[in-house]
Write a protein that holds these residues in place. Structure first.
Motif: not given
Length: 67
Positions: A56-63, A38-49
């Protein structure tokens, strides 16, 4: 060595419905029925960390899937 591989792995972390599912897109793709996403969210470095720490050092993809 395997520790060198892990440290040099630049793939993002995949998180499915709040559960850390690893870094392999092909494994994630076979695990999921894309019709249920239903959703995909891409988290970049600072938020992912902030949310996932060192993983989360290389980013996170939340599904998020439909319940």
């Amino acid at each position: 060595s395997s520790s060198t591989f892990l440290e040099s792995d630049t793939r993002p972390l995949f998180v499915i419905d709040g559960v850390r599912a690893g870094r392999s897109f092909s494994n994630i793709y076979t695990m999921l029925n894309m019709q249920n996403v239903s959703a995909v969210r891409v988290l970049k470095l600072s938020r992912a960390n902030l949310l996932y720490g060192y993983e989360g050092r290389n980013g996170v993809i939340e599904i998020i899937t439909r319940s």
